[in-house]
Structures are given as structure tokens and as C-alpha cells.
Design an enzyme around this catalytic site. Structure first.
Site, short mmCIF file in Angstrom:
data_model
loop_
_atom_site.label_atom_id
_atom_site.label_comp_id
_atom_site.label_asym_id
_atom_site.label_seq_id
_atom_site.Cartn_x
_atom_site.Cartn_y
_atom_site.Cartn_z
N CYS A 114 0.82 -1.23 0.00
CA CYS A 114 0.00 0.00 0.00
C CYS A 114 0.85 1.28 0.00
O CYS A 114 0.36 2.35 -0.34
CB CYS A 114 -0.94 0.01 1.19
SG CYS A 114 -2.14 -1.33 1.12
N HIS A 250 -2.94 7.73 1.63
CA HIS A 250 -3.39 6.40 1.20
C HIS A 250 -4.77 6.18 1.79
O HIS A 250 -5.03 6.52 2.94
CB HIS A 250 -2.40 5.34 1.71
CG HIS A 250 -2.92 3.95 1.56
ND1 HIS A 250 -3.45 3.48 0.38
CD2 HIS A 250 -3.01 2.92 2.46
CE1 HIS A 250 -3.83 2.22 0.55
NE2 HIS A 250 -3.58 1.87 1.80
N ASN A 280 -9.96 0.34 -0.42
CA ASN A 280 -8.49 0.38 -0.36
C ASN A 280 -7.94 -0.23 -1.66
O ASN A 280 -8.02 -1.44 -1.86
CB ASN A 280 -8.01 -0.42 0.86
CG ASN A 280 -6.50 -0.39 1.04
OD1 ASN A 280 -5.77 0.00 0.14
ND2 ASN A 280 -6.05 -0.82 2.20
O1 UT7 Z 1 -3.73 -0.39 3.40
C1 UT7 Z 1 -2.84 -1.23 4.05
C2 UT7 Z 1 -2.95 -1.12 5.49
N1 UT7 Z 1 -4.21 -1.60 5.98
C3 UT7 Z 1 -4.89 -0.87 6.81
O2 UT7 Z 1 -4.52 0.25 7.05
C4 UT7 Z 1 -6.08 -1.48 7.48
C5 UT7 Z 1 -6.05 -1.09 8.91
N2 UT7 Z 1 -7.12 -1.63 9.72
C6 UT7 Z 1 -8.42 -1.30 9.58
O3 UT7 Z 1 -8.80 -0.57 8.70
C7 UT7 Z 1 -9.37 -1.80 10.64
O4 UT7 Z 1 -8.64 -2.47 11.63
C8 UT7 Z 1 -10.47 -2.75 10.09
C9 UT7 Z 1 -11.49 -1.97 9.28
C10 UT7 Z 1 -9.83 -3.84 9.26
C11 UT7 Z 1 -11.23 -3.41 11.25
O5 UT7 Z 1 -11.72 -2.44 12.16
P1 UT7 Z 1 -11.47 -2.61 13.74
O6 UT7 Z 1 -12.23 -1.53 14.39
O7 UT7 Z 1 -10.00 -2.65 13.95
O8 UT7 Z 1 -12.17 -3.99 14.07
P2 UT7 Z 1 -11.54 -5.35 14.64
O9 UT7 Z 1 -10.64 -5.99 13.63
O10 UT7 Z 1 -10.98 -5.10 16.00
O11 UT7 Z 1 -12.84 -6.25 14.75
C12 UT7 Z 1 -13.96 -5.87 15.55
C13 UT7 Z 1 -15.04 -6.93 15.39
C14 UT7 Z 1 -14.54 -8.36 15.51
O12 UT7 Z 1 -15.51 -9.08 16.24
P3 UT7 Z 1 -15.26 -9.44 17.80
O13 UT7 Z 1 -14.00 -10.23 17.81
O14 UT7 Z 1 -15.16 -8.12 18.49
O15 UT7 Z 1 -16.49 -10.22 18.13
C15 UT7 Z 1 -14.54 -8.86 14.09
O16 UT7 Z 1 -14.76 -10.24 14.00
O17 UT7 Z 1 -15.64 -6.82 14.10
C16 UT7 Z 1 -15.71 -8.12 13.51
N3 UT7 Z 1 -15.65 -7.99 12.05
C17 UT7 Z 1 -16.73 -7.78 11.28
N4 UT7 Z 1 -18.03 -7.64 11.59
C18 UT7 Z 1 -18.88 -7.42 10.57
C19 UT7 Z 1 -14.55 -8.04 11.25
N5 UT7 Z 1 -14.92 -7.87 9.97
C20 UT7 Z 1 -16.26 -7.70 9.96
C21 UT7 Z 1 -17.21 -7.47 8.94
N6 UT7 Z 1 -18.51 -7.34 9.29
N7 UT7 Z 1 -16.87 -7.38 7.63
#
Ligand code: UT7
Length: 323
Positions: A114, A250, A280
Site C-alpha cells: 500500500c 493512502h 483500499n
Molecule cells: O492499506 C494497508 C494497510 N491496511 C490498513 O490500514 C487497514 C487497517 N485496519 C483497519 O482498517 C481496521 O482495523 C479494520 C477496518 C480492518 C477493522 O476495524 P477494527 O475496528 O480494527 O475492528 P476489529 O478488527 O478489531 O474487529 C472488531 C469486530 C470483531 O468481532 P469481535 O471479535 O469483536 O467479536 C470482528 O470479528 O468486528 C468483527 N468484524 C466484522 N463484523 C462485521 C470483522 N470484519 C467484519 C465485517 N462485518 N466485515
């Protein structure tokens, strides 16, 4: 006189197919509301079957040359930032060179996921400043849809496909921070964080593999590293955040974009945001956002732009340029 790399054209290409968040609701356990609130993404473009990274990169290159009023014969080098090349080799850049009908010059790919466009811009700038090229096409192009595991809800809703490009030209400038062109660059990487974001296939496995990401761990690194690389690049240019007209970040997550702007003490109305429409697109996101910023009338000649990115590696960096 100082030789600088000045942007003289920009162009992009987005595949025709647009997929709204709601389309994922039928196949995986997710909702439009979750995707919007956690990432800011509303829709993304996906390449058609048979539509490859080099095809999209070529379309972006053609649009860029048209805007600049140049032909492929005017270009000395092509640098493509991509992590999703059509084939393991040759480079996408040489495929673009052939598609454009260029028979001279040189072309190569840069792979920094990225952060790829920031790394490619920095390399292109080095070629120009050192006198090895007068005009360089810098392209970011990706088909992340080809490495997505459609059963993994934590990643499949986040990525999109597309391509964007800039044409850089060597120009003699005064040598101070009021010059047009690239004023400073800052690159970083830390390979200890490989497991946070990688593809579990490749040549060593005889497979293509799928993207794997510990999103919340990448998130933890993002705001801190992006604001610090942007500040470092500005310092190298002899400038400060008060001099910025636009941040073109980005586009991975609206919360990362907002957090970085806040750390730099800049209001969101000085940030070009496209994550809602593109998702992204990895190395393509910055040139795509620059093109949208131009179309919206946000970016104008003479504006000071800071562009920053972080991705797999981890690799991150920033470029300060005056449009
Ligand atoms: O471009 C390259 C670099 N990449 C990035 O910069 C990405 C960076 N990270 C992010 O953008 C965020 O971390 C995400 C959007 C990927 C995730 O957001 P988050 O607030 O960090 O959520 P999380 O990963 O801590 O997950 C929270 C909850 C989890 O459930 P539990 O364990 O709390 O029960 C996940 O299983 O959200 C759940 N979850 C979803 N729920 C509904 C994960 N994906 C989904 C989904 N729909 N698609």
C-alpha cells in the site's frame, strides 16, 4: 538552479463494475453499517474477468499522457507500483511499455504494497534528479480482487481495484521550498511486522495465495507512523504543517485518515478523501485520489501537497510536492 521532478499530467482508470457494501450482506456475515462505520468504505470497483493490472495501468498512463499533451515517445522511464502483477514476471511496467508502443527507455516495478506509490515516486524522483531520465511515468495499479479470500469478512470488504498515474518532468527550479515539484521524500520499513499483512502464497508455494491481515494491529501502527513520516518529510523540505494545502493520504480507512490529520493538526477539509468510493486500492489509491482531487477542483497548481502511505512489510513513507 536545482533540477526537480514536476507533475505535468495525471490520469486514472477505474473498472466498470461497482460493488456496493450491501452486496456482501448476501454472502458473508456483515452489514453495510459495519463496513461504513469501521472503515468509511461504501463501494469499490472490481476488475472484470480477464481485466489485468497492466491493462488498467495502461489506461491510466494513456489518460495521463493525454492530459500532459505528450506521447509515449516523450517518456524515458515507466515505474509501476503494484503488488498484484499480471504474472510473476516480467514486470507490469514492461507490459505497459509494450502496450503504449514504446520501444525505447526502461521500465520496472516497485513492490511496497500500500506504500508502493510513495516508494515509486521517490525512485522516479531519484532518476530525474540524478539526470538518468527527463520524463518518468509513475503508475500505481492493483487488482486486489484477485488475491481476496471471499470467505474472510475481515478483509474481503475492504479492498478494490484501479489504477492512477502521474507524469513527472525534469525542470530547472530556484532551489527553494516555493519551487514546483517534489521537495522532499521519506521512506521507512520494518520487516519484523511481516505477519500483520501478507499474502500466504507466491513462488515458493507454487500458488497465488490470499491476503491475510491483522487489521487492528496494522491500525495501531498506522496513525503514529504516518504522522511522523509526514512531519519528517516536511522538515526535510524546510516546511511545516502550516504550509500544507492538501494531504492526499493512502485510502485504507477513514478513521486512520482522520487520526493522522488530527495528529498533524489539520482540518479534514484539507484532506482529499476517496475511500468511500474506491475502498483500499493499495498502491493505486494515492494517484486515484490525486485525480479525484483535481476533478473536484481541490488541487490546483502551486498547492503544497503531502502524500503518505503505510502497508505490508510494514513499509511506510511520505512525499512533499508542490503541484
Ligand atoms: O492499506 C494497508 C494497510 N491496511 C490498513 O490500514 C487497514 C487497517 N485496519 C483497519 O482498517 C481496521 O482495523 C479494520 C477496518 C480492518 C477493522 O476495524 P477494527 O475496528 O480494527 O475492528 P476489529 O478488527 O478489531 O474487529 C472488531 C469486530 C470483531 O468481532 P469481535 O471479535 O469483536 O467479536 C470482528 O470479528 O468486528 C468483527 N468484524 C466484522 N463484523 C462485521 C470483522 N470484519 C467484519 C465485517 N462485518 N466485515
Amino acid at each position: 538552479m536545482t533540477r526537480r521532478s514536476v507533475v505535468i499530467g495525471a490520469g486514472h482508470y477505474l473498472p466498470e463494475r461497482i460493488v456496493e457494501n450491501a452486496e456482501f450482506e448476501g454472502s458473508i456475515d456483515t452489514t453495510d453499517a459495519w463496513i461504513r462505520s469501521r472503515s468509511g468504505i461504501e463501494r469499490r470497483h472490481f476488475a472484470a474477468d480477464g481485466e489485468t493490472t497492466s491493462m488498467m495501468a495502461t489506461r491510466a498512463a494513456e489518460a495521463t499522457l493525454t492530459m500532459a499533451g505528450k506521447t509515449p515517445e516523450d517518456v524515458d522511464a515507466i515505474v509501476v507500483a503494484t503488488s498484484t502483477p499480471d504474472l510473476t514476471f516480467p514486470s507490469v511496467a514492461t507490459m505497459v511499455q509494450a502496450r503504449l508502443g514504446m520501444t525505447k527507455g526502461f521500465a520496472f516495478d516497485v513492490q511496497a504494497v500500500c506504500a508502493g506509490f510513495v516508494f515509486a515516486l521517490t525512485n522516479a524522483n531519484a532518476l530525474i534528479v540524478s539526470g538518468q531520465a527527463d520524463r518518468v511515468l509513475v503508475i500505481g495499479a492493483e487488482t486486489f480482487s484477485k488475491i481476496i479470500d471471499w470467505t474472510d469478512r475481515s478483509t474481503c470488504v475492504l479492498f478494490g481495484d484501479g489504477a492512477g498515474a502521474l507524469l513527472l518532468e525534469a525542470q530547472d527550479c530556484a532551489g527553494d521550498s516555493s519551487d514546483r515539484g517534489i521537495l522532499a521524500t521519506d521512506l521507512n520499513s520494518d520487516g519484523r511486522h511481516k505477519d500483520l499483512l501478507y499474502v500466504d502464497g507466491g513462488v515458493s508455494t507454487r500458488t497465488t495465495g490470499y491476503l491475510r491481515m491483522q487489521g487492528n494491529q496494522v491500525f495501531r501502527h498506522a496513525v503514529e507512523k504516518l504522522s511522523s513520516t509526514a512531519t519528517t518529510a516536511l522538515e526535510k523540505a524546510g516546511l511545516g504543517t502550516q504550509d500544507i494545502d492538501w494531504i492526499v493520504p493512502h485510502q485504507a480507512n477513514i478513521r486512520i485518515i482522520q487520526g493522522t490529520a488530527k495528529k498533524l493538526d489539520l482540518p479534514m477539509d484539507q484532506v482529499v478523501v476517496t475511500v468511500q468510493d474506491h475502498g483500499n486500492t493499495s498502491a493505486a489509491s494515492i494517484p486515484l485520489a490525486m485525480c479525484v482531487g483535481l476533478q473536484r477542483g481541490q488541487i490546483k497548481q502551486g498547492d503544497l501537497i503531502v502524500t503518505e502511505a503505510i502497508g505490508g512489510g510494514l513499509a511506510w513513507g511520505a512525499v512533499v510536492l508542490r503541484w
